[in-house]
Design a protein around this motif. Structure first.
Motif, PDB file in Angstrom:
ATOM      1  N   GLN A 140       0.591  -1.019   0.218  1.00  0.00           N
ATOM      2  CA  GLN A 140      -0.376   0.077   0.427  1.00  0.00           C
ATOM      3  C   GLN A 140       1.345   1.332   0.182  1.00  0.00           C
ATOM      4  N   THR A 141       1.769   1.481   0.685  1.00  0.00           N
ATOM      5  CA  THR A 141       3.418   2.260   0.772  1.00  0.00           C
ATOM      6  C   THR A 141       3.877   2.910  -0.977  1.00  0.00           C
ATOM      7  N   ALA A 142       3.438   1.930  -1.175  1.00  0.00           N
ATOM      8  CA  ALA A 142       5.105   1.770  -2.339  1.00  0.00           C
ATOM      9  C   ALA A 142       4.993   2.632  -2.731  1.00  0.00           C
ATOM     10  N   ALA A 143       3.828   3.252  -3.220  1.00  0.00           N
ATOM     11  CA  ALA A 143       3.416   4.212  -4.265  1.00  0.00           C
ATOM     12  C   ALA A 143       2.379   5.218  -3.684  1.00  0.00           C
ATOM     13  N   GLU A 144       2.101   5.798  -2.423  1.00  0.00           N
ATOM     14  CA  GLU A 144       1.632   6.120  -1.900  1.00  0.00           C
ATOM     15  C   GLU A 144       1.375   8.033  -2.479  1.00  0.00           C
ATOM     16  N   HIS A 145       0.962   8.509  -3.157  1.00  0.00           N
ATOM     17  CA  HIS A 145       0.565   9.985  -3.269  1.00  0.00           C
ATOM     18  C   HIS A 145      -0.186  10.373  -3.112  1.00  0.00           C
ATOM     19  N   ASN A 146       0.183  11.440  -3.301  1.00  0.00           N
ATOM     20  CA  ASN A 146      -1.514  13.111  -3.640  1.00  0.00           C
ATOM     21  C   ASN A 146      -1.247  13.666  -4.978  1.00  0.00           C
ATOM     22  N   ALA A 147      -2.062  14.752  -5.451  1.00  0.00           N
ATOM     23  CA  ALA A 147      -2.033  15.229  -5.850  1.00  0.00           C
ATOM     24  C   ALA A 147      -1.243  16.552  -6.252  1.00  0.00           C
ATOM     25  N   ASP A 148      -1.011  16.494  -4.996  1.00  0.00           N
ATOM     26  CA  ASP A 148      -0.221  17.693  -4.765  1.00  0.00           C
ATOM     27  C   ASP A 148       1.512  16.910  -5.091  1.00  0.00           C
ATOM     28  N   ASP A 149       1.759  15.827  -4.758  1.00  0.00           N
ATOM     29  CA  ASP A 149       2.667  14.738  -5.776  1.00  0.00           C
ATOM     30  C   ASP A 149       3.046  15.437  -6.953  1.00  0.00           C
ATOM     31  N   VAL A 150       1.775  14.555  -7.971  1.00  0.00           N
ATOM     32  CA  VAL A 150       1.690  14.585  -9.209  1.00  0.00           C
ATOM     33  C   VAL A 150       2.193  16.086  -9.807  1.00  0.00           C
ATOM     34  N   THR A 151       1.932  17.178  -9.451  1.00  0.00           N
ATOM     35  CA  THR A 151       1.744  18.558  -9.305  1.00  0.00           C
ATOM     36  C   THR A 151       3.408  19.087  -9.648  1.00  0.00           C
ATOM     37  N   PHE A 152       3.861  18.719  -8.564  1.00  0.00           N
ATOM     38  CA  PHE A 152       5.065  19.154  -8.328  1.00  0.00           C
ATOM     39  C   PHE A 152       5.988  18.510  -8.960  1.00  0.00           C
ATOM     40  N   GLU A 161       5.571  21.460  -2.138  1.00  0.00           N
ATOM     41  CA  GLU A 161       5.525  20.038  -2.214  1.00  0.00           C
ATOM     42  C   GLU A 161       5.457  19.419  -0.430  1.00  0.00           C
ATOM     43  N   LEU A 162       6.874  20.112   0.149  1.00  0.00           N
ATOM     44  CA  LEU A 162       6.971  19.729   1.338  1.00  0.00           C
ATOM     45  C   LEU A 162       5.844  19.782   2.309  1.00  0.00           C
ATOM     46  N   SER A 163       4.494  21.362   2.054  1.00  0.00           N
ATOM     47  CA  SER A 163       3.942  21.400   2.729  1.00  0.00           C
ATOM     48  C   SER A 163       2.547  20.412   2.975  1.00  0.00           C
ATOM     49  N   LYS A 164       2.449  20.690   1.629  1.00  0.00           N
ATOM     50  CA  LYS A 164       1.196  19.751   1.080  1.00  0.00           C
ATOM     51  C   LYS A 164       1.627  18.028  -0.147  1.00  0.00           C
ATOM     52  N   GLY A 165       2.476  17.749  -0.329  1.00  0.00           N
ATOM     53  CA  GLY A 165       2.676  16.448  -0.734  1.00  0.00           C
ATOM     54  C   GLY A 165       2.945  14.799   0.906  1.00  0.00           C
ATOM     55  N   SER A 166       2.371  14.528  -0.151  1.00  0.00           N
ATOM     56  CA  SER A 166       2.786  12.585   0.767  1.00  0.00           C
ATOM     57  C   SER A 166       3.332  11.988   0.539  1.00  0.00           C
ATOM     58  N   ASN A 167       4.460  11.658  -1.197  1.00  0.00           N
ATOM     59  CA  ASN A 167       5.094  10.732  -1.197  1.00  0.00           C
ATOM     60  C   ASN A 167       6.565  11.547  -0.383  1.00  0.00           C
ATOM     61  N   ALA A 168       7.256  10.320   0.195  1.00  0.00           N
ATOM     62  CA  ALA A 168       8.422  10.215   1.059  1.00  0.00           C
ATOM     63  C   ALA A 168       9.320  10.464   0.059  1.00  0.00           C
ATOM     64  N   ASP A 169       9.710  10.091  -0.938  1.00  0.00           N
ATOM     65  CA  ASP A 169      10.523  10.148  -1.367  1.00  0.00           C
ATOM     66  C   ASP A 169      10.404  11.797  -2.481  1.00  0.00           C
ATOM     67  N   ALA A 170       9.146  12.096  -2.903  1.00  0.00           N
ATOM     68  CA  ALA A 170       9.028  13.156  -3.479  1.00  0.00           C
ATOM     69  C   ALA A 170       9.282  14.445  -3.087  1.00  0.00           C
ATOM     70  N   LYS A 171       9.100  14.677  -1.293  1.00  0.00           N
ATOM     71  CA  LYS A 171       9.159  15.276   0.024  1.00  0.00           C
ATOM     72  C   LYS A 171      11.184  15.189   0.057  1.00  0.00           C
ATOM     73  N   ALA A 172      11.386  14.570  -0.144  1.00  0.00           N
ATOM     74  CA  ALA A 172      13.118  14.238  -0.094  1.00  0.00           C
ATOM     75  C   ALA A 172      12.942  14.708  -1.000  1.00  0.00           C
ATOM     76  N   LEU A 173      13.405  14.988  -2.261  1.00  0.00           N
ATOM     77  CA  LEU A 173      14.184  15.547  -3.659  1.00  0.00           C
ATOM     78  C   LEU A 173      13.546  16.933  -3.418  1.00  0.00           C
ATOM     79  N   ALA A 174      12.226  17.340  -2.684  1.00  0.00           N
ATOM     80  CA  ALA A 174      11.766  19.008  -2.891  1.00  0.00           C
ATOM     81  C   ALA A 174      13.318  19.713  -1.765  1.00  0.00           C
ATOM     82  N   GLN A 175      13.122  19.208  -0.479  1.00  0.00           N
ATOM     83  CA  GLN A 175      14.074  19.414   0.345  1.00  0.00           C
ATOM     84  C   GLN A 175      15.402  19.592   0.022  1.00  0.00           C
ATOM     85  N   LYS A 176      15.774  18.260  -0.485  1.00  0.00           N
ATOM     86  CA  LYS A 176      16.721  18.773  -1.469  1.00  0.00           C
ATOM     87  C   LYS A 176      17.192  19.710  -2.634  1.00  0.00           C
ATOM     88  N   ILE A 177      16.408  19.852  -3.523  1.00  0.00           N
ATOM     89  CA  ILE A 177      16.350  21.184  -4.595  1.00  0.00           C
ATOM     90  C   ILE A 177      16.020  21.919  -3.741  1.00  0.00           C
TER      91      ILE A 177
END
Length: 206
Positions: free
Chosen positions: A44-56, A172-188
């Motif tokens: 279930q958690t492998a591809a967890e994401h929300n609309a904000d992750d997709v937009t990001f 993305e950090l404030s609204k996203g839910s995917n851990a990998d996407a948020k990690a990339l956002a912080q890296k950026i």
């Protein structure tokens, strides 16, 4: 005679009662065996994401792509080796990030419009949708510049471009839910804030 009938009645009642119990046990066993196992939490958690992750991801891919287009102009136009080096580092950092975000969009079954290789002219309105994007006219002016004029223009534009990417990453950090996407956002945020400081220093030297 009465005793015989009474005994027979008791025996019959016992048989019926035992049969009913046996039937209930059988039905109960059927119910237990038909219950489905719970899904695996890891699946279930492998591809967890929300609309904000997709937009990001959908917006950051063409945003990064324009930064690559800007970086490619530097070697043939700049007279400052520090600017040339910075442009090379920006390209090496952002190209793998583009590929990573494309992979997420494929996994999530999301649209991949505005992918790398597209010029800004093929993305009408993108500069209005995403902070820091250069307009077609901005890019034409940059392409026409040379030497010190180019360096100043490029640094100013890339600072604005980086600030836009940081704003998008903070969303993305404030609204996203995917851990990998948020990690990339912080890296950026970390990398591009450091590069902004570096570019501001280069502008004062030029």
């Amino acid at each position: 005679m009465r005793k015989t009938v009474l005994i027979s009645g008791i025996a019959l009642a016992s048989t019926v009662l035992l049969g009913a119990c046996s039937s209930n046990d059988s039905m109960s066993g059927t119910d237990h065996s038909s219950s489905a196992p719970a899904p695996s939490p890891s699946a279930q958690t492998a591809a967890e994401h929300n609309a904000d992750d997709v937009t990001f991801a959908q917006q950051m891919v063409p945003h990064h792509s324009q930064a690559l287009d800007m970086a490619k102009l530097v070697p043939s136009r700049s007279t400052n080796p520090k600017v040339v080096d910075l442009a090379s580092r920006i390209a090496k950092a952002q190209d793998p990030e583009i590929q990573q975000m494309q992979s997420w969009l494929t996994t999530w079954g999301a649209g991949t419009s505005g992918m790398p290789g597209m010029t800004h002219e093929s993305m009408p309105g993108m500069d209005h949708d995403m902070p820091g994007m250069m307009s077609a006219d901005d890019m034409k002016q940059l392409e026409a510049a040379k030497g010190t004029e180019f360096d100043k223009m490029w640094l100013g534009m890339m600072i604005k471009h980086h600030q836009g990417a940081i704003d998008m990453a903070k969303t993305e950090l404030s609204k996203g839910s995917n851990a990998d996407a948020k990690a990339l956002a912080q890296k950026i945020i970390d990398a591009q804030q450091a590069e902004i400081t570096e570019m501001q220093g280069l502008l004062t030297q030029s």
